[in-house]
Design a protein around this motif. Structure first.
Motif, PDB file in Angstrom:
ATOM      1  N   GLY A 147       0.822  -1.210   0.000  1.00 37.91           N
ATOM      2  CA  GLY A 147       0.000   0.000   0.000  1.00 37.91           C
ATOM      3  C   GLY A 147       0.850   1.252   0.000  1.00 37.91           C
ATOM      4  N   SER A 151       0.957   3.858  -2.935  1.00 34.90           N
ATOM      5  CA  SER A 151       0.702   5.270  -2.683  1.00 34.90           C
ATOM      6  C   SER A 151       1.828   6.139  -3.232  1.00 34.90           C
ATOM      7  CB  SER A 151       0.530   5.503  -1.180  1.00 34.90           C
ATOM      8  OG  SER A 151       0.266   6.863  -0.912  1.00 34.90           O
ATOM      9  N   THR A 264      -3.088  11.835  -3.134  1.00 37.32           N
ATOM     10  CA  THR A 264      -3.921  10.632  -3.234  1.00 37.32           C
ATOM     11  C   THR A 264      -4.975  10.690  -2.124  1.00 37.32           C
ATOM     12  OG1 THR A 264      -2.467   9.365  -1.775  1.00 37.32           O
ATOM     13  CG2 THR A 264      -1.974   9.311  -4.134  1.00 37.32           C
ATOM     14  N   GLU A 266      -5.633   8.565   0.201  1.00 39.73           N
ATOM     15  CA  GLU A 266      -5.055   8.149   1.474  1.00 39.73           C
ATOM     16  C   GLU A 266      -4.221   9.261   2.088  1.00 39.73           C
ATOM     17  OE1 GLU A 266      -4.388   5.753   4.723  1.00 39.73           O
ATOM     18  OE2 GLU A 266      -5.796   5.467   3.064  1.00 39.73           O
ATOM     19  N   THR A 267      -3.449   9.947   1.260  1.00 39.67           N
ATOM     20  CA  THR A 267      -2.623  11.044   1.772  1.00 39.67           C
ATOM     21  C   THR A 267      -3.489  12.205   2.240  1.00 39.67           C
ATOM     22  OG1 THR A 267      -0.905  10.407   0.200  1.00 39.67           O
ATOM     23  CG2 THR A 267      -0.686  12.559   1.226  1.00 39.67           C
ATOM     24  N   LYS A 269      -6.425  11.865   3.628  1.00 39.45           N
ATOM     25  CA  LYS A 269      -6.909  11.473   4.958  1.00 39.45           C
ATOM     26  C   LYS A 269      -5.843  11.721   6.019  1.00 39.45           C
ATOM     27  CE  LYS A 269     -10.108   7.862   3.410  1.00 39.45           C
ATOM     28  NZ  LYS A 269     -10.412   6.408   3.446  1.00 39.45           N
ATOM     29  N   ASP A 308       1.541   7.181   8.280  1.00 40.40           N
ATOM     30  CA  ASP A 308       0.213   6.556   8.387  1.00 40.40           C
ATOM     31  C   ASP A 308      -0.498   7.090   9.628  1.00 40.40           C
ATOM     32  OD1 ASP A 308       1.254   5.069  10.624  1.00 40.40           O
ATOM     33  OD2 ASP A 308       2.135   3.675   9.194  1.00 40.40           O
TER      34      ASP A 308
END
Length: 316
Positions: A147, A151, A264, A266-267, A269, A308
């Motif tokens: 992941g 990413s 992205t 995820e980034t 968030k 993370d």
């Protein structure tokens, strides 16, 4: 009548009485002696009870003994029958008890065998679970690593992109001209050839009332970095009049326009959560550079790169 005849008559009467007495004595023998006559004179005949013969007494004794023997024999027979009856009942009940005990033993043996099988199966399953747990931990680490790599690759694919937020939406809008105008205002003369693609993207939160963001793909990372650097310089020089809707020719109330990295999901968030934690823990600076989120508590403290969400929990 002379004296002799009277005496004879009295003796005859006495004889008759004697016969009656003998008859009564057979039923109730008694020793009779000197029974008085009618005139009160004693009679010369004396009656004695006859002694029973030894044979009669022996018969009577044997008869009683026989009765006793018969009673004893009957009692012994009765006791023997009772004893045999009780013995049979006890034997029957004992057989039933032993039968039930054997049945219980069989059930216990069966349950014991089942329990041992379950123990073996449980031991085997425990080993399998332990193996699966280890594999799961390994796979989680691999997935996390993949992941992170994905990413990074996804972020690298956006190296030429910028995201411009809060540009009002219009049906007849020309986004390329809007981007050229921003470059002109910030002091960087862009050419249409420097812009490969310009489009709006969907909102992460559909309920958000802000306009959809505009993603611009430049011809190369150098053009992209230069464009962003000029916008940052413009905002620093014009702190009271930072880039807003009036600079791109949209009238009405001024609304700020923001130029940021195209991150992205995820980034994004991570960036949003980092800002929340920074506010909670009183960290002064949060920024994004090259697709990575950074955090700094004071101007003199070292920066922290947030990879993370779990890393935020270790902050203090």
């Amino acid at each position: 009548m002379n004296q002799k005849s009277q005496t004879t008559k009295r003796c005859g009467i006495d004889h008759i009485k004697l016969q009656n007495i003998k008859s009564n004595n057979r039923n109730n023998p008694k020793s009779i002696s000197g029974s008085p006559r009618d005139d009160g004179s004693p009679c010369n005949i004396t009656f004695r009870r006859s002694n029973p013969s030894p044979t009669t007494e022996s018969n009577e004794i044997l008869s009683l003994q026989n009765v006793r023997d018969l009673i004893q024999e009957a009692m012994d027979g009765l006791l023997d029958r009772i004893d045999r009856r009780i013995t049979k009942i006890i034997e029957a009940k004992t057989k039933e008890i032993f039968k039930e005990i054997n049945s219980v033993k069989e059930s216990i043996n069966y349950l014991n065998a089942q329990y041992e099988d379950m123990q073996k199966e449980l031991h085997q399953k425990s080993k399998e679970i332990e193996k699966i747990t280890n594999e799961n931990g390994t796979l989680r680490a691999i997935v996390k690593d993949l992941g992170t790599r994905l990413s990074i690759i996804e972020q690298q694919s956006r190296m030429c992109n910028l995201e411009i937020q809060c540009i009002p939406e219009h049906k007849t809008e020309n986004l390329t001209n809007v981007i050229l105008q921003i470059g002109k205002v910030s002091g960087y003369e862009l050419q249409e050839g420097d812009i490969h693609k310009c489009t709006r993207i969907a909102k992460m939160n559909p309920e958000n009332k802000r306009p959809r963001s505009v993603v611009v793909k430049f011809s190369n990372p150098r053009v992209r970095d230069t464009f962003m650097a000029n916008v940052m310089k413009f905002n620093k020089k014009n702190r009271d009049n930072k880039l807003n809707t009036s600079h791109i020719g949209i009238g009405g109330e001024k609304k700020s326009i923001y130029v940021v990295d195209h991150l992205t999901p995820e980034t994004k968030k991570i960036h949003a959560k980092t800002r929340e934690w920074a506010k909670k823990l009183q960290y002064k600076y949060v920024w994004v550079k090259n697709g990575r989120v950074f955090l700094r508590k004071t101007e003199t403290s070292e920066h922290i790169m947030i990879r993370d969400l779990t890393q935020l929990e270790s902050l203090s």
